[in-house]
Design a protein around this motif. Structure first.
Motif, PDB file in Angstrom:
ATOM      1  N   TYR A   1       0.861   6.319   4.813  1.00 14.07           N
ATOM      2  CA  TYR A   1      -0.274   6.123   5.715  1.00 14.07           C
ATOM      3  C   TYR A   1      -0.817   4.701   5.581  1.00 14.07           C
ATOM      4  O   TYR A   1      -0.749   4.092   4.507  1.00 14.07           O
ATOM      5  N   ASN A   2      -1.350   4.169   6.666  1.00 12.33           N
ATOM      6  CA  ASN A   2      -1.917   2.822   6.670  1.00 12.33           C
ATOM      7  C   ASN A   2      -3.432   2.866   6.445  1.00 12.33           C
ATOM      8  O   ASN A   2      -4.148   3.620   7.104  1.00 12.33           O
ATOM      9  N   TYR A   3      -3.893   2.041   5.533  1.00 13.19           N
ATOM     10  CA  TYR A   3      -5.300   2.036   5.114  1.00 13.19           C
ATOM     11  C   TYR A   3      -6.209   1.459   6.202  1.00 13.19           C
ATOM     12  O   TYR A   3      -5.918   0.423   6.789  1.00 13.19           O
ATOM     13  N   VAL A   4      -7.309   2.140   6.473  1.00 13.48           N
ATOM     14  CA  VAL A   4      -8.389   1.615   7.308  1.00 13.48           C
ATOM     15  C   VAL A   4      -9.645   1.470   6.451  1.00 13.48           C
ATOM     16  O   VAL A   4     -10.248   0.408   6.383  1.00 13.48           O
ATOM     17  N   ASN A   5     -10.036   2.566   5.808  1.00 13.79           N
ATOM     18  CA  ASN A   5     -11.083   2.530   4.792  1.00 13.79           C
ATOM     19  C   ASN A   5     -10.770   3.642   3.790  1.00 13.79           C
ATOM     20  O   ASN A   5      -9.784   4.376   3.976  1.00 13.79           O
TER      21      ASN A   5
END
Length: 269
Positions: free
Chosen positions: A178-182
């Motif tokens: 998964y790609n980090y946003v917060n």
């Protein structure tokens, strides 16, 4: 009061002091968020510590006011409580010995696998997970992490020291990609999922990874870490209590011998 009774009084005062770190360890465990949700582990240490304090106090009173029957009862009760404490220590050591944590390359925090923990503890958590999950969600474990303003970039987050609960419940496992946003918001990857937890992750703040095996493993990791720390205080207190008990038994025996000698002497006179 004879010399032996004085020794018994001092010994019981020391055992009374030994009960304080046991009670303190129990209060510390009960105050932890994960232990508050796993009710089985909240009170045994506190109850045992309080009982040791009361029994030590009774022994002190029996020695000061020279009450042999009270002292004898105290010694039997103290032996039973010390055995219970040893049993609790052995049980806690056995069920917390396996460690399901594993290092993740490029991450400062560990991640957790439920298969790595003891069968008894794992089964208990799985059997009570609906209630535990609701408790963790209500206690806002991940909301507190999301409100922290220290994470501005993914690299800063990846180098942070997350607790086992935060690592297991508040983010998807690293292998999911998964790609980090917060801290609690991640973008679904396009690559194939590598674990069932990857499908369970949800950006809904009431869902996140509370249904994931990684969250259950994080809870187990947190319990293990806290109990291993508490065991240090309990072991020290137990060793001290055993020595105090041995000295107390010897002093009580000497006090009884002194009393018999005194009665014999007075009767002979």
């Amino acid at each position: 009061m004879g010399v032996s009774n004085n020794i018994v009084a001092v010994v019981n005062f020391i055992s009374l002091l030994c009960s304080i770190p046991i009670i303190a360890a129990g209060i510390w465990l009960a105050s932890k968020q994960d232990n508050a949700c796993v009710h089985l582990f909240r009170w045994p240490v506190i109850i045992l510590g309080v009982l040791l304090l009361l029994v030590s106090l009774s022994g002190f009173v029996g020695a000061v006011w020279d009450r042999p029957c009270l002292l004898a009862t105290h010694l039997f009760a103290m032996a039973a409580l010390v055995l219970l404490l040893i049993t609790l220590l052995v049980f806690a050591f056995v069920v917390t010995r396996p460690d399901g944590s594993r290092a993740v390359p490029g991450r400062a925090f560990s991640e957790y696998r439920i298969e790595g923990y003891s069968g008894w503890l794992k089964d208990y958590i799985l059997d009570h997970w609906p209630q535990i999950r609701a408790c963790l969600s209500t206690d806002d474990v991940c909301g507190k992490l999301a409100r922290r303003d220290a994470f501005f970039t993914a690299d800063q987050f990846f180098q942070s020291d997350l607790s086992p609960l935060q690592s297991g419940c508040c983010k998807p496992p690293t292998l999911c990609g998964y790609n980090y946003v917060n801290p609690t918001l991640w973008i679904n990857p396009t690559n194939a999922m590598a674990d069932t937890d990857c499908y369970l992750w949800n950006n809904d703040q009431s869902q996140l990874c509370y249904g994931c095996n990684s969250c259950k493993a994080g809870l187990l990791g947190s319990l293990r870490h806290e109990w291993r720390k508490a065991n240090i205080a309990l072991i020290v207190a137990t060793v001290a209590l055993i020595w105090v008990y041995i000295i107390g038994c010897s002093a009580f025996k000497n006090a009884q011998t002194e009393e018999l000698f005194r009665r014999y002497k007075h009767g002979w006179a």
